[in-house]
Design a protein around this motif. Sequence first.
Motif, short mmCIF file in Angstrom:
data_model
loop_
_atom_site.label_atom_id
_atom_site.label_comp_id
_atom_site.label_asym_id
_atom_site.label_seq_id
_atom_site.Cartn_x
_atom_site.Cartn_y
_atom_site.Cartn_z
N LYS A 62 9.56 -4.30 1.79
CA LYS A 62 8.62 -4.26 0.66
C LYS A 62 7.16 -4.35 1.13
N ILE A 63 6.85 -3.61 2.20
CA ILE A 63 5.46 -3.62 2.68
C ILE A 63 4.71 -2.35 2.28
N ALA A 64 5.42 -1.28 1.91
CA ALA A 64 4.72 -0.04 1.56
C ALA A 64 5.57 0.85 0.67
N ARG A 65 4.84 1.66 -0.13
CA ARG A 65 5.46 2.77 -0.88
C ARG A 65 5.12 4.05 -0.13
N PHE A 66 5.88 5.12 -0.36
CA PHE A 66 5.67 6.35 0.42
C PHE A 66 5.60 7.60 -0.46
N ILE A 67 4.70 8.50 -0.09
CA ILE A 67 4.75 9.87 -0.62
C ILE A 67 5.09 10.75 0.58
N LEU A 68 6.25 11.39 0.52
CA LEU A 68 6.71 12.22 1.65
C LEU A 68 6.39 13.68 1.37
N PHE A 69 5.65 14.32 2.26
CA PHE A 69 5.32 15.74 2.12
C PHE A 69 6.22 16.53 3.05
N GLY A 70 6.81 17.62 2.54
CA GLY A 70 7.70 18.44 3.36
C GLY A 70 8.61 19.25 2.46
N ASN A 71 9.61 19.88 3.06
CA ASN A 71 10.55 20.69 2.29
C ASN A 71 11.43 19.78 1.43
N HIS A 72 11.34 19.99 0.09
CA HIS A 72 11.97 19.06 -0.84
C HIS A 72 13.48 18.95 -0.62
N SER A 73 14.17 20.11 -0.49
CA SER A 73 15.63 20.03 -0.39
C SER A 73 16.06 19.42 0.95
N GLN B 25 0.84 -1.21 0.00
CA GLN B 25 0.00 0.00 0.00
C GLN B 25 0.87 1.26 0.00
N THR B 26 0.23 2.38 -0.34
CA THR B 26 0.97 3.66 -0.36
C THR B 26 0.62 4.47 0.88
N ILE B 27 1.67 5.01 1.50
CA ILE B 27 1.50 5.79 2.74
C ILE B 27 1.91 7.25 2.49
N ALA B 28 1.01 8.17 2.83
CA ALA B 28 1.30 9.61 2.70
C ALA B 28 1.80 10.10 4.05
N ALA C 185 -3.14 7.57 -1.90
CA ALA C 185 -2.49 6.79 -0.83
C ALA C 185 -3.58 6.12 0.00
N GLU C 186 -3.20 5.00 0.63
CA GLU C 186 -4.21 4.24 1.41
C GLU C 186 -4.06 4.45 2.92
N VAL C 187 -2.92 5.02 3.34
CA VAL C 187 -2.67 5.21 4.77
C VAL C 187 -2.06 6.60 4.94
N LEU C 188 -2.39 7.27 6.06
CA LEU C 188 -1.78 8.56 6.38
C LEU C 188 -0.82 8.35 7.54
N MET C 189 0.29 9.08 7.55
CA MET C 189 1.24 8.94 8.67
C MET C 189 1.66 10.31 9.16
N LYS C 190 1.76 10.43 10.48
CA LYS C 190 2.24 11.68 11.09
C LYS C 190 3.76 11.73 11.03
N GLY C 191 4.31 12.84 10.54
CA GLY C 191 5.76 13.04 10.58
C GLY C 191 6.10 13.98 11.72
N ASN C 192 6.91 15.00 11.39
CA ASN C 192 7.42 15.91 12.42
C ASN C 192 6.52 17.15 12.53
#
Length: 303
Positions: free
Chosen positions: A39-50, A16-19, A92-99
């Motif tokens: 190999k359990i998930a793919r990720f889309i990471l939101f944040g400052n690109h650099s 599944q994909t996790i945002a 994405a199928e799952v949301l995740m809390k970052g910083n």
Amino acid sequence: MKLSGLIDLAKNGPIQTIAVAHAEDIEVLKAVKHATEHKIARFILFGNHSKLQLMLEQLSLSISSDWVDVIHSETTEDSAEQAVKSVRNQNAEVLMKGNLPTSTLLNAVLNKEYGLRTKYLLSHVAVFEVKGYDRLLFVTDAAMNLKPDLPELEQIVTNAVKVARDLGVDSPKVAALAAVETVNPKMEATIHAASLAQMNRRGQIKDCLIDGPLAIDNAVSALSAEHKQLTGDVPGNADILLVPTIEAGNILYKSLIYFAGAKVSAIIAGARAPIVLTSRSDSFESKLNSIALALCTKKDESF
Ligand code: COD
């Protein structure tokens, strides 16, 4: 079952994909790296690109469309909104809390236009592996609902029971916690606990066995339950600890980790998609276990 068993369980399901909202955190990115290696998930990471690119390089993890994608956002609020929208739009199928602060993420999740609300109450479910306790221990709600009333507690139990059943605990034993085992009208938690136990006996809350009020020692120690002459299946053998307030839950959550060396995984249940929500201070291992937990929970499409 141990928490590390969740990764094997997740491997049985689809990838599944996790945002990840505001992913700029090394422990979060270590968990991302391990999850992609398993190999359990793919990720889309939101944040400052650099910043994210630099951190990913430190971990020898490259941005590739196969496993890790990065989408730039300027602020934590922007990051939370974009990540929530990506789940709502089914990228994405799952949301995740970052910083970012929990409340920033939850406010985006609860947004009436683009959020992940359902007809259900959303609530936090933490799953602990505690040395010396012979099963996984579920604690709810330690992080979302502040001082739930009786109808809210009913929904909090229902959400936790669903998660426990997804992990193979068919009829979880729920201890509705208070400070004492008898009903004291001056202690609201005892009235709520006794009501929940009766609602369970009458079939209003299904798929579990609820007892309460119970103090925590009677819930998890057979010796202590025996000492108080508490009979039944739940005393001494609880799978789920239902706490009366966020403070009680938060103190229990952190005490288990800091005093008892417990391992934890945690999600928000009841939303359109599971939400990985651990404390920012939790280790990468607990973030990885939480990712696996989210992947193992069944999606409810009836919203
Ligand atoms: N499930 C579904 N809807 C909810 C829930 C819920 N659990 N909570 C609130 N709502 C809805 C309400 O019905 C209302 O429509 C709207 O959301 C706003 O509700 P408020 O005004 O009660 O809520 P807010 O915006 O003040 O706060 C909601 C939070 C979840 C952000 C708040 O309760 C909160 O900050 N919780 C604790 C988060 C936290 O700091 N945890 C840290 C511990 S690690």
